[in-house]
Design a protein around this motif. Structure first.
Motif, PDB file in Angstrom:
ATOM      1  N   ALA A  47       0.852  -1.187   0.000  1.00  0.00           N
ATOM      2  CA  ALA A  47       0.000   0.000   0.000  1.00  0.00           C
ATOM      3  C   ALA A  47       0.886   1.234   0.000  1.00  0.00           C
ATOM      4  CB  ALA A  47      -0.924   0.006   1.215  1.00  0.00           C
ATOM      5  N   SER A  48       0.518   2.212  -0.821  1.00  0.00           N
ATOM      6  CA  SER A  48       1.335   3.414  -0.934  1.00  0.00           C
ATOM      7  C   SER A  48       0.466   4.659  -1.031  1.00  0.00           C
ATOM      8  CB  SER A  48       2.237   3.330  -2.171  1.00  0.00           C
ATOM      9  OG  SER A  48       3.037   4.493  -2.296  1.00  0.00           O
ATOM     10  N   LEU A  49       1.021   5.737  -0.502  1.00  0.00           N
ATOM     11  CA  LEU A  49       0.375   7.047  -0.552  1.00  0.00           C
ATOM     12  C   LEU A  49       0.931   7.897  -1.694  1.00  0.00           C
ATOM     13  CD1 LEU A  49      -1.695   8.776   1.057  1.00  0.00           C
ATOM     14  CD2 LEU A  49       0.196   9.537   2.493  1.00  0.00           C
ATOM     15  N   ARG A  50       1.694   7.298  -2.596  1.00  0.00           N
ATOM     16  CA  ARG A  50       2.442   8.075  -3.581  1.00  0.00           C
ATOM     17  C   ARG A  50       1.586   8.808  -4.600  1.00  0.00           C
ATOM     18  NH1 ARG A  50       6.607   4.147  -5.907  1.00  0.00           N
ATOM     19  NH2 ARG A  50       6.613   3.426  -3.756  1.00  0.00           N
ATOM     20  N   GLY A  62      -1.314  10.258  -3.702  1.00  0.00           N
ATOM     21  CA  GLY A  62      -2.175  11.148  -2.923  1.00  0.00           C
ATOM     22  C   GLY A  62      -3.221  10.445  -2.089  1.00  0.00           C
ATOM     23  N   ASN A  63      -3.390   9.140  -2.284  1.00  0.00           N
ATOM     24  CA  ASN A  63      -4.319   8.349  -1.489  1.00  0.00           C
ATOM     25  C   ASN A  63      -3.719   6.955  -1.341  1.00  0.00           C
ATOM     26  OD1 ASN A  63      -6.585   7.688  -0.024  1.00  0.00           O
ATOM     27  ND2 ASN A  63      -7.925   7.424  -1.800  1.00  0.00           N
ATOM     28  N   PHE A  64      -4.031   6.269  -0.273  1.00  0.00           N
ATOM     29  CA  PHE A  64      -3.513   4.921  -0.127  1.00  0.00           C
ATOM     30  C   PHE A  64      -4.199   3.976  -1.102  1.00  0.00           C
ATOM     31  CE2 PHE A  64      -1.763   6.279   3.968  1.00  0.00           C
ATOM     32  CZ  PHE A  64      -0.532   5.640   3.921  1.00  0.00           C
ATOM     33  N   HIS A  65      -3.403   3.424  -2.024  1.00  0.00           N
ATOM     34  CA  HIS A  65      -3.867   2.429  -2.981  1.00  0.00           C
ATOM     35  C   HIS A  65      -2.919   1.232  -2.949  1.00  0.00           C
ATOM     36  CE1 HIS A  65      -5.959   5.905  -5.258  1.00  0.00           C
ATOM     37  NE2 HIS A  65      -6.881   5.193  -4.623  1.00  0.00           N
ATOM     38  N   ILE A  66      -3.341   0.154  -3.609  1.00  0.00           N
ATOM     39  CA  ILE A  66      -2.526  -1.043  -3.695  1.00  0.00           C
ATOM     40  C   ILE A  66      -1.653  -0.960  -4.945  1.00  0.00           C
ATOM     41  CG2 ILE A  66      -2.500  -3.555  -3.756  1.00  0.00           C
ATOM     42  CD1 ILE A  66      -3.703  -2.232  -1.191  1.00  0.00           C
ATOM     43  N   TRP A  67      -0.363  -1.224  -4.766  1.00  0.00           N
ATOM     44  CA  TRP A  67       0.613  -1.221  -5.850  1.00  0.00           C
ATOM     45  C   TRP A  67       1.289  -2.585  -5.906  1.00  0.00           C
ATOM     46  CZ3 TRP A  67       2.479   3.388  -8.555  1.00  0.00           C
ATOM     47  CH2 TRP A  67       1.762   4.556  -8.230  1.00  0.00           C
ATOM     48  N   ILE A  68       1.812  -2.938  -7.070  1.00  0.00           N
ATOM     49  CA  ILE A  68       2.638  -4.125  -7.200  1.00  0.00           C
ATOM     50  C   ILE A  68       3.957  -3.731  -7.850  1.00  0.00           C
ATOM     51  CG2 ILE A  68       0.742  -5.776  -7.250  1.00  0.00           C
ATOM     52  CD1 ILE A  68       0.921  -5.872 -10.243  1.00  0.00           C
ATOM     53  N   MET A  69       5.001  -4.495  -7.557  1.00  0.00           N
ATOM     54  CA  MET A  69       6.326  -4.156  -8.060  1.00  0.00           C
ATOM     55  C   MET A  69       7.141  -5.430  -8.241  1.00  0.00           C
ATOM     56  SD  MET A  69       9.120  -1.498  -6.418  1.00  0.00           S
ATOM     57  CE  MET A  69       9.192  -2.361  -4.854  1.00  0.00           C
ATOM     58  N   ARG A  70       7.769  -5.572  -9.387  1.00  0.00           N
ATOM     59  CA  ARG A  70       8.660  -6.690  -9.622  1.00  0.00           C
ATOM     60  C   ARG A  70       9.968  -6.485  -8.860  1.00  0.00           C
ATOM     61  NH1 ARG A  70       7.426 -10.426 -13.129  1.00  0.00           N
ATOM     62  NH2 ARG A  70       9.614 -11.080 -13.167  1.00  0.00           N
ATOM     63  N   ILE A  71      10.493  -7.563  -8.312  1.00  0.00           N
ATOM     64  CA  ILE A  71      11.731  -7.477  -7.560  1.00  0.00           C
ATOM     65  C   ILE A  71      12.926  -7.232  -8.474  1.00  0.00           C
ATOM     66  CG2 ILE A  71      13.315  -8.769  -6.066  1.00  0.00           C
ATOM     67  CD1 ILE A  71      10.857  -7.773  -4.629  1.00  0.00           C
ATOM     68  N   ASP A  72      12.844  -7.685  -9.730  1.00  0.00           N
ATOM     69  CA  ASP A  72      14.011  -7.578 -10.608  1.00  0.00           C
ATOM     70  C   ASP A  72      14.225  -6.177 -11.162  1.00  0.00           C
ATOM     71  OD1 ASP A  72      11.841  -7.573 -12.320  1.00  0.00           O
ATOM     72  OD2 ASP A  72      12.452  -9.338 -13.458  1.00  0.00           O
ATOM     73  N   ASP A  73      13.128  -5.416 -11.410  1.00  0.00           N
ATOM     74  CA  ASP A  73      13.324  -4.079 -11.981  1.00  0.00           C
ATOM     75  C   ASP A  73      12.815  -2.953 -11.076  1.00  0.00           C
ATOM     76  OD1 ASP A  73      10.556  -4.175 -12.236  1.00  0.00           O
ATOM     77  OD2 ASP A  73      10.584  -4.446 -14.400  1.00  0.00           O
ATOM     78  N   LEU A  74      12.119  -3.296  -9.984  1.00  0.00           N
ATOM     79  CA  LEU A  74      11.624  -2.322  -8.995  1.00  0.00           C
ATOM     80  C   LEU A  74      10.758  -1.243  -9.629  1.00  0.00           C
ATOM     81  CD1 LEU A  74      14.787  -1.846  -6.731  1.00  0.00           C
ATOM     82  CD2 LEU A  74      12.981  -3.569  -6.584  1.00  0.00           C
ATOM     83  N   ALA A  75      10.016  -1.597 -10.681  1.00  0.00           N
ATOM     84  CA  ALA A  75       9.120  -0.645 -11.343  1.00  0.00           C
ATOM     85  C   ALA A  75       7.715  -0.813 -10.772  1.00  0.00           C
ATOM     86  CB  ALA A  75       9.111  -0.887 -12.852  1.00  0.00           C
ATOM     87  N   PRO A  76       7.215   0.161  -9.979  1.00  0.00           N
ATOM     88  CA  PRO A  76       5.905   0.019  -9.357  1.00  0.00           C
ATOM     89  C   PRO A  76       4.762   0.290 -10.335  1.00  0.00           C
ATOM     90  CG  PRO A  76       6.859   2.125  -8.750  1.00  0.00           C
ATOM     91  CD  PRO A  76       7.896   1.406  -9.566  1.00  0.00           C
ATOM     92  N   MET A  77       3.650  -0.422 -10.111  1.00  0.00           N
ATOM     93  CA  MET A  77       2.450  -0.235 -10.924  1.00  0.00           C
ATOM     94  C   MET A  77       1.242  -0.201  -9.996  1.00  0.00           C
ATOM     95  SD  MET A  77       0.859  -2.683 -13.926  1.00  0.00           S
ATOM     96  CE  MET A  77       0.411  -3.968 -12.745  1.00  0.00           C
ATOM     97  N   VAL A  78       0.416   0.837 -10.139  1.00  0.00           N
ATOM     98  CA  VAL A  78      -0.748   0.958  -9.278  1.00  0.00           C
ATOM     99  C   VAL A  78      -1.821  -0.030  -9.712  1.00  0.00           C
ATOM    100  CG1 VAL A  78      -1.827   2.805 -10.649  1.00  0.00           C
ATOM    101  CG2 VAL A  78      -2.335   2.593  -8.180  1.00  0.00           C
ATOM    102  N   LEU A  79      -2.466  -0.670  -8.735  1.00  0.00           N
ATOM    103  CA  LEU A  79      -3.468  -1.688  -9.018  1.00  0.00           C
ATOM    104  C   LEU A  79      -4.883  -1.202  -8.724  1.00  0.00           C
ATOM    105  CD1 LEU A  79      -3.755  -4.674  -9.928  1.00  0.00           C
ATOM    106  CD2 LEU A  79      -3.653  -5.301  -7.507  1.00  0.00           C
ATOM    107  N   THR A  80      -5.076  -0.428  -7.668  1.00  0.00           N
ATOM    108  CA  THR A  80      -6.413   0.067  -7.330  1.00  0.00           C
ATOM    109  C   THR A  80      -6.454   1.581  -7.472  1.00  0.00           C
ATOM    110  OG1 THR A  80      -5.941   0.307  -4.950  1.00  0.00           O
ATOM    111  CG2 THR A  80      -6.736  -1.835  -5.722  1.00  0.00           C
ATOM    112  N   HIS A  81      -7.664   2.110  -7.653  1.00  0.00           N
ATOM    113  CA  HIS A  81      -7.855   3.541  -7.864  1.00  0.00           C
ATOM    114  C   HIS A  81      -9.069   4.012  -7.063  1.00  0.00           C
ATOM    115  CE1 HIS A  81      -5.872   1.858 -11.456  1.00  0.00           C
ATOM    116  NE2 HIS A  81      -5.242   3.011 -11.550  1.00  0.00           N
ATOM    117  N   GLY A  82      -9.320   5.313  -7.108  1.00  0.00           N
ATOM    118  CA  GLY A  82     -10.509   5.857  -6.478  1.00  0.00           C
ATOM    119  C   GLY A  82     -10.204   6.640  -5.224  1.00  0.00           C
ATOM    120  N   THR A  83     -11.263   7.058  -4.552  1.00  0.00           N
ATOM    121  CA  THR A  83     -11.130   7.912  -3.372  1.00  0.00           C
ATOM    122  C   THR A  83     -11.121   7.123  -2.067  1.00  0.00           C
ATOM    123  OG1 THR A  83     -13.538   8.231  -3.312  1.00  0.00           O
ATOM    124  CG2 THR A  83     -12.235   9.853  -4.541  1.00  0.00           C
ATOM    125  N   ASP A  84     -11.427   5.822  -2.119  1.00  0.00           N
ATOM    126  CA  ASP A  84     -11.388   5.009  -0.910  1.00  0.00           C
ATOM    127  C   ASP A  84      -9.939   4.708  -0.515  1.00  0.00           C
ATOM    128  OD1 ASP A  84     -14.186   4.850  -0.738  1.00  0.00           O
ATOM    129  OD2 ASP A  84     -14.228   3.163  -2.134  1.00  0.00           O
TER     130      ASP A  84
END
Length: 362
Positions: A194-197, A199-221
């Motif tokens: 979970a990251s606040l990056r 502006g809101n806490f959403h779920i992110w995923i990131m590969r260990i080999d390249d450390l490139a984060p990708m947001v998975l959830t969106h919205g105001t919740d």
């Protein structure tokens, strides 16, 4: 930059509010407030009344409370005494099978939050981190070789990686936003967090080999506490809305999540069973924080723990027969192991300082 006590959001936001958030601002204010009072929040039920803080040193926002004379550093024995069943529980000696393996967890027994490991029989307690920072939410990789965890070593909460023996630590997220609640994909190639990056806490995923984060959830919740399905295709997480706190599931690659039905509106601390059929969670459905299990389709809600104390942070054993959890049954937070077949349980740790956030080592 001064250190902040970690948010440890699986506990801080998911467990303690007894009334739903009215809007995103309320949710974020609650998270920030809880981050300064972690120990007191997890050891006391939170109501609309002011939170009572035990005499412990709390470093946040320049506020320091007097340390308790009893909360001093305790030497770590190489082997703990033989486990004694809880006075309120039966021994699991008659249960079909005994828990095996090791468990990692966070403990405050040496003054600040550090990561430890212990065998499921109570032996071989080891300290894995030793820094001035707070290290929380440890999760072991599927191959048992690496640990991801949250540390405020660099001034804010970041996701770190280290070897299973505590060596070779590196900062994986390395940004100014709050990053918390890491969890491994079943194949060990990715982590979700979970990251606040944005502006809101959403779920992110990131590969260990390249450390490139990708947001998975969106919205105001507010989305927190992700857990990966054993087949790696879905992530369950805690969603905080104006109506309460619920379990949601999202398929990797999809844009929308679905809510697991028939779940109480005060959910916290998720754990997906190894057979992929059930999710364990905490709820105050019956008055105090207890552990429940529900099928992923929302059927067959079962209460696992049945005592007057608050229980937190369930984690499944690899065979799916046991849950390890943190409980305040003897006036402080210790780890307990529960057989989910017959309900028998025993106390795993016994220390005046909180032991929290357990996870089984493969």
């Amino acid at each position: 930059m001064p250190m902040q006590r970690p948010l440890y959001l699986s506990l801080l936001s998911a467990l303690q509010a007894e009334k739903p958030y009215q809007n995103r601002s309320d949710a974020m204010s609650w998270i920030k407030y809880c981050s300064t009072l972690f120990i007191s929040i997890i050891v006391a039920s939170c109501t609309v009344s002011p939170v009572s803080v035990p005499e412990a040193t709390v470093r946040s926002q320049g506020v320091t409370l007097s340390p308790s004379p009893t909360e001093t550093s305790t030497p770590i024995p190489s082997v703990l005494p033989v486990l004694t069943p809880s006075p309120t529980s039966e021994t699991i000696a008659s249960a079909p099978g005994l828990p095996v393996g090791e468990i990692i967890f966070t403990s405050y027994r040496d003054g600040n939050a550090e990561i430890y490991s212990i065998r499921a029989d109570g032996s071989d307690l080891r300290r894995l981190t030793d820094t001035p920072a707070d290290e929380v939410s440890p999760r072991i990789s599927p191959d048992g070789q690496k640990i991801v965890f949250v540390s405020n070593q660099d001034g804010n909460n970041e996701i770190y990686l280290m070897g299973a023996d505590g060596s070779g630590r590196i900062n994986l997220t390395n940004n100014l936003a709050e990053d918390v609640d890491p969890t491994w994909s079943p194949d060990g190639s990715q982590i979700a967090f979970a990251s606040l990056r944005d502006g809101n806490f959403h779920i992110w995923i990131m590969r260990i080999d390249d450390l490139a984060p990708m947001v998975l959830t969106h919205g105001t919740d507010v989305d927190l506490a992700p857990v990966w399905s054993p087949d790696g295709k879905q992530i369950a997480f805690l969603r905080i809305t104006t109506a309460g706190r619920f379990i949601h599931r999202i398929t990797i690659g999809d844009s929308f999540s679905e809510r697991v039905p028939n779940v109480p509106p005060d959910v916290g601390h998720l754990a997906w069973s190894p057979d992929q059929q059930k999710i364990a969670f905490t709820s105050k459905k019956d008055g105090n924080s207890e552990i429940y299990i529900i099928n992923t389709d929302g059927t067959d809600l079962i209460r696992v723990t049945k005592n007057g104390a608050d229980d937190f942070s369930p984690a499944w054993s690899l065979d799916g027969h046991f849950l390890v959890l943190s409980s305040k049954r003897q006036d402080n937070l210790d780890l307990y192991i529960v057989n989910i077949v017959d309900g028998n349980e025993f106390r795993l740790t016994d220390n005046p300082a909180p032991d929290v956030s357990p996870s089984w080592i493969p």
